[in-house]
Write an enzyme that holds these catalytic residues in place. Sequence first.
Site, PDB file in Angstrom:
ATOM      1  N   THR A 102      -3.264 -38.404  15.957  1.00  0.00           N
ATOM      2  CA  THR A 102      -2.690 -37.070  15.473  1.00  0.00           C
ATOM      3  C   THR A 102      -3.115 -36.964  13.751  1.00  0.00           C
ATOM      4  O   THR A 102      -3.299 -35.845  13.364  1.00  0.00           O
ATOM      5  CB  THR A 102      -1.086 -37.366  15.317  1.00  0.00           C
ATOM      6  N   THR A 178      -0.034 -42.941  16.417  1.00  0.00           N
ATOM      7  CA  THR A 178       0.862 -43.878  16.273  1.00  0.00           C
ATOM      8  C   THR A 178       1.642 -44.533  17.561  1.00  0.00           C
ATOM      9  O   THR A 178       2.248 -45.361  17.408  1.00  0.00           O
ATOM     10  CB  THR A 178       2.033 -42.702  15.738  1.00  0.00           C
ATOM     11  N   ASP A 179       1.009 -43.980  18.706  1.00  0.00           N
ATOM     12  CA  ASP A 179       1.762 -44.809  19.719  1.00  0.00           C
ATOM     13  C   ASP A 179       1.738 -45.971  20.184  1.00  0.00           C
ATOM     14  O   ASP A 179       2.536 -46.866  20.377  1.00  0.00           O
ATOM     15  CB  ASP A 179       1.597 -43.758  21.386  1.00  0.00           C
ATOM     16  N   LYS A 256       7.398 -48.353  16.613  1.00  0.00           N
ATOM     17  CA  LYS A 256       7.694 -46.972  16.555  1.00  0.00           C
ATOM     18  C   LYS A 256       9.088 -46.794  17.459  1.00  0.00           C
ATOM     19  O   LYS A 256       9.085 -47.172  18.596  1.00  0.00           O
ATOM     20  CB  LYS A 256       6.400 -46.483  17.488  1.00  0.00           C
TER      21      LYS A 256
END
Length: 438
Positions: A102, A178-179, A256
């Site tokens: 992202t 980020t995942d 996360k």
Amino acid sequence: MRVEEFLKQKGIEVGDYVRIIKVEDGEKVEYEGIVMPPYELSEGDTVVIKLDNGYNIGIAIEKIQEINVIEKAKAKPEVHFKAELEPRKELPTITILGTGGTIASRIDYETGAVYPAFTAEELAKAVPEIFEIANIKPKLLFNIFSEDMKPKHWIEIAHETAKALNSGNEGVVIAHGTDTMGYTAAALSFMLRNLTKPVVLVGAQRSSDRPSSDAAMNLICATRMAVSDAAEVMVVMHGETSDTYCLAHRGTKVRKMHTSRRDAFRSINDIPIAKIWSDGKIEFLRDDYRKRSEGEVWVDDKLEEKVALVKVYPGMSAELIDFLVDKGYKGIVIEGTGLGHTPSDLIPSIKRAVDEGVAVCMTSQCLYGRVNLNVYATGRKLLKAGVIPCEDMLPETAYVKLMWVLGHTNDLREAKKMMLTNYAGEITPYTKPNTFLI
């Protein structure tokens, strides 16, 4: 009618600024925005526009009463910045490696489209503040979603990072989705040996085209951390929902913990390394971090990919364990319940796995706290079956570590010894009360 045909009939093109009047429950609602390209996975009967506030909405064709062009799109060639600036002698030099995600996205303000192919060069140019912190050497390794990241990508990132650190750079920033950032951070923590300079992974929960984007501040804080004294693999992301500060988390202890919040990343069973403000202030929250030093960084990239991460649940069948053994898996990391338990009827299959040379490790799906197989009968049976308790390691970290361990040994006794050795801060000596839900 498909959206392409509908727009063509109305003389509307992607990038046009339009006014749409929609009928909803008998009432007229008016929207204005830039016409976006149809989504690849949409049904094809929805017009998508980008509103003035930066958000996208989709309106079904059947509900559109009227659509008019307010302003036609302006044709403009795409510009690719190379960020070729004269180095400033007074500033340190760092490398920014682009991998996708992202943070690596940009908006074309002429068409309203958001492109994932935002190269590391363009990203650096889009956040000019980082050039006041360091000289930037950007390099795009690949541009993939983080869910498509594989061990081969971890290895490539590790080698490019070591190459940059050993060629005069004072630190490396890695732009990453980020995942699965936690997996990559853990992998780099084990593969980068004799680390003497900062390695910082950074991403964004909200893309650059959104008003609430965290991309710029995260990158600024990551750059500041990359020229700091902390010679560790770290993840730098927002520390709270507002744009107050970022946190630097140790690469083996970060996870996360929210799908969309800007402060989604948390240190688990540990406290963060530092708070970073975009204006340059850094507050170290602990003094046991690895300090910057001299020496060559080298890459230990031996990984055994036939390792599985399995979550225990009520009613789980032992056939799942048997399947992995029959398929030749060399290691299994179990996310057990509570202190590290499985249903009792899984234990014979787990013992069979160990007897056939498969390393079976136990973590807890509680995440917080420590595995202890000595408390209850089920845990003691698992110990007797040969299960390796992974202390307070995160399941994802244990999974990556077991891949790395089995890349070095097939001996179960040696594998157990290595899994219980603290290589990169993945195991804390004891559980501190102040590390829960911070």
